[in-house]
Design a protein around this motif. Structure first.
Motif, PDB file in Angstrom:
ATOM      1  N   SER A  84       0.686  -0.913   0.040  1.00  0.00           N
ATOM      2  CA  SER A  84      -0.059  -0.026  -0.083  1.00  0.00           C
ATOM      3  C   SER A  84       0.693   1.076   0.000  1.00  0.00           C
ATOM      4  O   SER A  84       1.926   1.179  -0.019  1.00  0.00           O
ATOM      5  CB  SER A  84      -0.698   0.154   1.347  1.00  0.00           C
ATOM      6  OG  SER A  84      -0.298   0.298   2.011  1.00  0.00           O
ATOM      7  N   ALA A  85       0.551   2.334  -0.023  1.00  0.00           N
ATOM      8  CA  ALA A  85       1.460   3.879  -0.001  1.00  0.00           C
ATOM      9  C   ALA A  85       1.696   3.779   1.215  1.00  0.00           C
ATOM     10  O   ALA A  85       2.492   4.792   1.199  1.00  0.00           O
ATOM     11  CB  ALA A  85       0.324   4.483  -0.196  1.00  0.00           C
ATOM     12  N   THR A  86       1.491   2.849   2.674  1.00  0.00           N
ATOM     13  CA  THR A  86       1.740   3.356   3.435  1.00  0.00           C
ATOM     14  C   THR A  86       3.470   2.299   3.753  1.00  0.00           C
ATOM     15  O   THR A  86       3.659   2.613   4.955  1.00  0.00           O
ATOM     16  CB  THR A  86       0.684   3.199   4.491  1.00  0.00           C
ATOM     17  OG1 THR A  86       0.145   2.372   4.144  1.00  0.00           O
ATOM     18  CG2 THR A  86      -0.033   4.711   4.983  1.00  0.00           C
ATOM     19  N   GLY A  87       3.055   1.456   3.044  1.00  0.00           N
ATOM     20  CA  GLY A  87       4.680   0.560   3.029  1.00  0.00           C
ATOM     21  C   GLY A  87       3.938  -0.339   3.524  1.00  0.00           C
ATOM     22  O   GLY A  87       4.562  -1.358   3.704  1.00  0.00           O
ATOM     23  N   GLN A  88       2.415  -0.824   4.257  1.00  0.00           N
ATOM     24  CA  GLN A  88       2.157  -2.242   4.879  1.00  0.00           C
ATOM     25  C   GLN A  88       1.728  -3.408   3.834  1.00  0.00           C
ATOM     26  O   GLN A  88       1.216  -2.752   2.540  1.00  0.00           O
ATOM     27  CB  GLN A  88       0.788  -1.717   5.031  1.00  0.00           C
ATOM     28  CG  GLN A  88       1.040  -1.476   6.880  1.00  0.00           C
ATOM     29  CD  GLN A  88       1.582  -1.818   7.282  1.00  0.00           C
ATOM     30  OE1 GLN A  88       2.448  -1.396   8.349  1.00  0.00           O
ATOM     31  NE2 GLN A  88       0.841  -3.333   8.105  1.00  0.00           N
ATOM     32  N   TYR A  90      -0.263  -6.404   1.571  1.00  0.00           N
ATOM     33  CA  TYR A  90      -1.209  -6.772   1.593  1.00  0.00           C
ATOM     34  C   TYR A  90      -1.123  -8.168   1.637  1.00  0.00           C
ATOM     35  O   TYR A  90      -0.939  -9.227   0.933  1.00  0.00           O
ATOM     36  CB  TYR A  90      -1.985  -6.588  -0.363  1.00  0.00           C
ATOM     37  CG  TYR A  90      -2.115  -5.340  -0.221  1.00  0.00           C
ATOM     38  CD1 TYR A  90      -2.948  -4.436   0.494  1.00  0.00           C
ATOM     39  CD2 TYR A  90      -2.137  -4.400  -1.634  1.00  0.00           C
ATOM     40  CE1 TYR A  90      -3.701  -3.055  -0.075  1.00  0.00           C
ATOM     41  CE2 TYR A  90      -2.417  -3.115  -1.253  1.00  0.00           C
ATOM     42  CZ  TYR A  90      -2.901  -2.616  -0.979  1.00  0.00           C
ATOM     43  OH  TYR A  90      -3.223  -1.179  -1.263  1.00  0.00           O
ATOM     44  N   THR A 121       5.979  -5.867   6.975  1.00  0.00           N
ATOM     45  CA  THR A 121       6.336  -4.089   5.588  1.00  0.00           C
ATOM     46  C   THR A 121       7.629  -5.062   5.025  1.00  0.00           C
ATOM     47  O   THR A 121       8.008  -5.768   5.187  1.00  0.00           O
ATOM     48  CB  THR A 121       6.249  -3.591   7.325  1.00  0.00           C
ATOM     49  OG1 THR A 121       7.171  -4.150   8.067  1.00  0.00           O
ATOM     50  CG2 THR A 121       5.648  -2.981   8.002  1.00  0.00           C
ATOM     51  N   GLU A 150       5.502   3.041  -7.061  1.00  0.00           N
ATOM     52  CA  GLU A 150       4.458   4.402  -6.619  1.00  0.00           C
ATOM     53  C   GLU A 150       5.291   5.748  -5.671  1.00  0.00           C
ATOM     54  O   GLU A 150       6.739   5.375  -5.543  1.00  0.00           O
ATOM     55  CB  GLU A 150       3.614   3.589  -4.932  1.00  0.00           C
ATOM     56  CG  GLU A 150       2.255   3.103  -5.845  1.00  0.00           C
ATOM     57  CD  GLU A 150       1.725   1.956  -4.437  1.00  0.00           C
ATOM     58  OE1 GLU A 150       2.461   2.363  -2.873  1.00  0.00           O
ATOM     59  OE2 GLU A 150       0.981   1.385  -4.446  1.00  0.00           O
TER      60      GLU A 150
END
Length: 151
Positions: A84-88, A90, A121, A150
């Motif tokens: 994701s954009a936050t570095g988490q 999926y 992460t 991204e």
């Protein structure tokens, strides 16, 4: 409760080890599954005699495990995952993905002898491969973003 293990159980002990476990775990899981026996004085004597007779076989098993470990020495894995954009991530990167990557590199390793905390992460992690009681290999695992474009 003292139990003599009949097979390797990661996190508990290795074959022929005498371990202390809670009574319920030994009585309800280890003994009925055939993974252990009660460590009575007679069973301990039998175990000691068997270990004495199998010393050369155990040395051969250790040598074979060291050979496998040497083949994995210096191997570093890079696993791409959706992020994701936050570095988490999926989902997560775990033992199954490490096993698949090792298979792609030509190393057949059973996933049951690999321990790794699931990576949720992006970053660097370590997978441990337990070939033998005394032979463990650390494999560095780098989790990277699959979609690097991204921001």
């Amino acid at each position: 409760m003292e139990i003599i293990l009949k097979e390797d159980i990661i996190g508990l002990g290795y074959k022929n080890d005498i371990v202390n476990v809670k009574s319920g775990y030994g009585r309800n899981y280890l003994i009925p599954q055939g993974k252990g026996v009660i460590a009575s004085p007679m069973a301990k004597k039998i175990l000691a005699e068997n270990l004495k007779q199998q010393a050369h076989k155990l040395a051969a098993l250790k040598a074979e495990a060291e050979k496998k470990a040497e083949a994995l020495n210096g191997v570093a894995l890079e696993i791409a995952a959706k992020v994701s954009a936050t570095g988490q991530l999926y989902g997560s990167v775990g033992v199954n993905q490490v096993t698949e990557e090792l298979k792609k590199l030509g190393h057949e390793v059973d996933r049951k002898i690999i321990t790794m905390k699931d990576a949720k992460t992006v970053g660097d992690f370590v997978a441990l491969v337990h070939f033998h009681k005394e032979v463990t290999v650390e494999i560095p695992v780098k989790v990277v973003a699959e979609n690097a474009e991204e921001p």
